[in-house]
Design an enzyme around this catalytic site. Structure first.
Site, PDB file in Angstrom:
ATOM      1  N   HIS A  81       0.842  -1.201   0.000  1.00 40.39           N
ATOM      2  CA  HIS A  81       0.000   0.000   0.000  1.00 40.39           C
ATOM      3  C   HIS A  81       0.869   1.239   0.000  1.00 40.39           C
ATOM      4  CE1 HIS A  81      -4.200   1.308   0.437  1.00 40.39           C
ATOM      5  NE2 HIS A  81      -3.685   2.415   0.939  1.00 40.39           N
ATOM      6  N   ASP A 159     -13.589   2.734   7.789  1.00 36.58           N
ATOM      7  CA  ASP A 159     -12.664   3.546   6.986  1.00 36.58           C
ATOM      8  C   ASP A 159     -13.364   4.128   5.772  1.00 36.58           C
ATOM      9  OD1 ASP A 159      -9.983   4.594   6.312  1.00 36.58           O
ATOM     10  OD2 ASP A 159     -10.248   3.325   4.554  1.00 36.58           O
ATOM     11  N   ARG A 166     -12.860  12.650   5.462  1.00 38.53           N
ATOM     12  CA  ARG A 166     -11.557  13.329   5.557  1.00 38.53           C
ATOM     13  C   ARG A 166     -11.224  14.056   4.270  1.00 38.53           C
ATOM     14  NH1 ARG A 166      -7.852   8.726   6.301  1.00 38.53           N
ATOM     15  NH2 ARG A 166      -6.212  10.290   6.205  1.00 38.53           N
TER      16      ARG A 166
END
Ligand code: URA
Ligand code: CA
Length: 439
Positions: A81, A159, A166
């Site tokens: 990632h 998430d 966010r």
């Protein structure tokens, strides 16, 4: 627990209890806490931070907010990632190469976030499916050694909510929020080996070396405590990594690399990350040995063949592997010419990323539809000398208006100097549970 009281605690800079963090994560996952309260707490966390215990608790609660996969595929399952970059197409280069070397890669990728591109958007730009159900995802890894999917509703659902909030509330650049976002997904997807690419520079979420190092160390520690084999490479993002920016254009560059027709920093970083994946898989003992295996797969065309299999397995058009040039096409194509002589001294890589959004290669709002055709090729790197009249970029746009807006942003993103400038640093450090090795 009363939610305004939790916000107050963090507003005052106090650590949150494990119970408060669990309430926050549950509220994000099941929708029981409204977005405005979640957003207020995200901003308080952004401003006042979290200590190591809070960050670990947040990550583990987020990982457990949905299914936790335990893939049994007869070998170490690994994943990679990146914290996000511009022209950062390492996944499409290293996943086929590592799978061609025998690795089992079950990769969960993201969409573009802020100014950065996302692998899921790039794959969809050539018609690939990224929403494979869990059983199909694992079957594909078993059969061809790799699968790359987007975030599902079942894995780390907290998430999914927090990432979108966010992106639109200026709370992306927070160490505990980034660490928990990335590691919760990796832990939930069940990878036993995890390689992290933490970017440093003007196009990175954490621009400074110190901030990126702390982020890398935090993620390695969380993953190690959770029993996974984790390493992180700190790599340069002071300029786009590859020369191509935009969804189909980035797929084109990855294919050209696997065809042996292109190389450069994108290949260098992909090989370094890939070597760490082979180490995590138990297939290589050292980075040098891993890179040698990957180079052999590249030279023998096994990486390109694996990419073909991956594209076919996920419903895309594999013929692009034979004719990558078809991926560089848009209604408006034009060169952006330098209007002065000089050495390229700096690039505002975040601005370059935002220029690709202006063309339609990414989203400014959650509901925006991506135009797979648009983007640009960056024809020079930091340290290069350019002459007046030389093309800095080749632009691919949907229409003249967006081309003009992007051209303006791209021009001011490049800073020229009369003095020669060294090329950018690509590889900064390797972080493992044993410590930090400067590269
Ligand atoms: N990638 C993620 O998945 N999450 C972040 O917060 C940043 C990059
Ligand atoms: Ca990404």
């Amino acid at each position: 627990m009363n939610f305004p009281a939790i916000i107050t605690e963090k507003k005052l800079g106090h650590p949150l209890s494990d119970e408060a963090i669990a309430t926050f994560v549950r509220g994000a996952a099941d929708g029981s806490v409204p977005d405005y309260q979640l957003a207020a707490l995200l901003m308080a966390i952004r401003l006042n931070g979290m200590d190591a215990r809070e960050t670990t608790t947040l990550t583990m609660e987020m990982a457990r907010s949905g299914d936790m996969l335990h893939p049994d595929l007869g070998g170490m399952v690994v994943d990679k990632h990146s914290t996000g970059g511009v022209g950062d197409t390492t996944t499409l280069v290293l996943v086929p190469l590592c799978a061609a070397c025998g690795a089992k890669i079950a990769k969960m990728s993201g969409r573009g976030l802020g100014h950065t591109g996302g692998t899921v958007d790039k794959m969809e730009s050539i018609g690939m499916r990224t929403d494979l159900p869990e059983d199909e995802f694992l079957r594909q890894v078993r059969e061809i050694g790799c699968a790359v999917v987007g975030q599902s509703a079942e894995l780390a659902p907290a998430d999914k909510t927090l990432y979108a909030l966010r992106d639109t509330t200026s709370t992306v650049d927070s160490l505990p929020l980034i660490a928990s976002s990335i590691m919760s997904k990796k832990l939930a997807a069940g990878a036993e080996g995890i390689v992290l690419d933490v970017k440093v520079g003007s196009g990175a979420i954490m621009p400074t070396y110190e901030g990126s190092l702390m982020l890398a160390q935090t993620m390695v520690e969380i993953g190690t405590r959770a029993g996974r084999h984790v390493s992180a490479l700190l790599t340069g993002m002071n300029e786009p990594l590859g020369s191509h920016v935009g969804n189909r254009l980035e797929v084109k560059e990855a294919i050209e690399i696997l065809r042996g027709e292109s190389a450069g920093p994108l290949l260098t970083v992909s090989l370094r990350l890939g070597a760490q994946l082979l180490i995590a898989s138990g297939l290589a003992n050292t980075a040098a040995q891993g890179e040698k295996m990957l180079r052999a797969a590249l030279e023998e065309g096994r990486g390109l063949e694996k990419l073909r299999q991956l594209i076919r397995a996920q419903g895309g058009d594999e013929s692009v592997c034979d004719h990558p040039q078809v991926l560089a096409d848009a209604p408006v194509i034009r060169e952006i010419i330098s209007d002065a002589d000089g050495y390229i001294a700096a690039m505002d890589t975040m601005q370059i990323g935002y220029a690709s959004l202006e063309l339609g290669a990414g989203r400014k709002k959650k509901s925006d539809i991506i135009d797979p055709r648009v983007g640009f090729i960056v024809n020079a790197r930091i340290g290069d000398h350019v002459a007046c009249g030389q093309p800095l970029y080749t632009l691919y746009a949907a229409d003249t208006d967006s081309a003009v807006r992007a051209e303006h942003m791209l021009r001011i993103a490049i800073h020229l100097s009369d003095h020669s400038v060294p090329p950018e640093k690509l590889l900064y450090a390797l972080v493992t549970p044993e410590g930090v090795q400067t590269l």
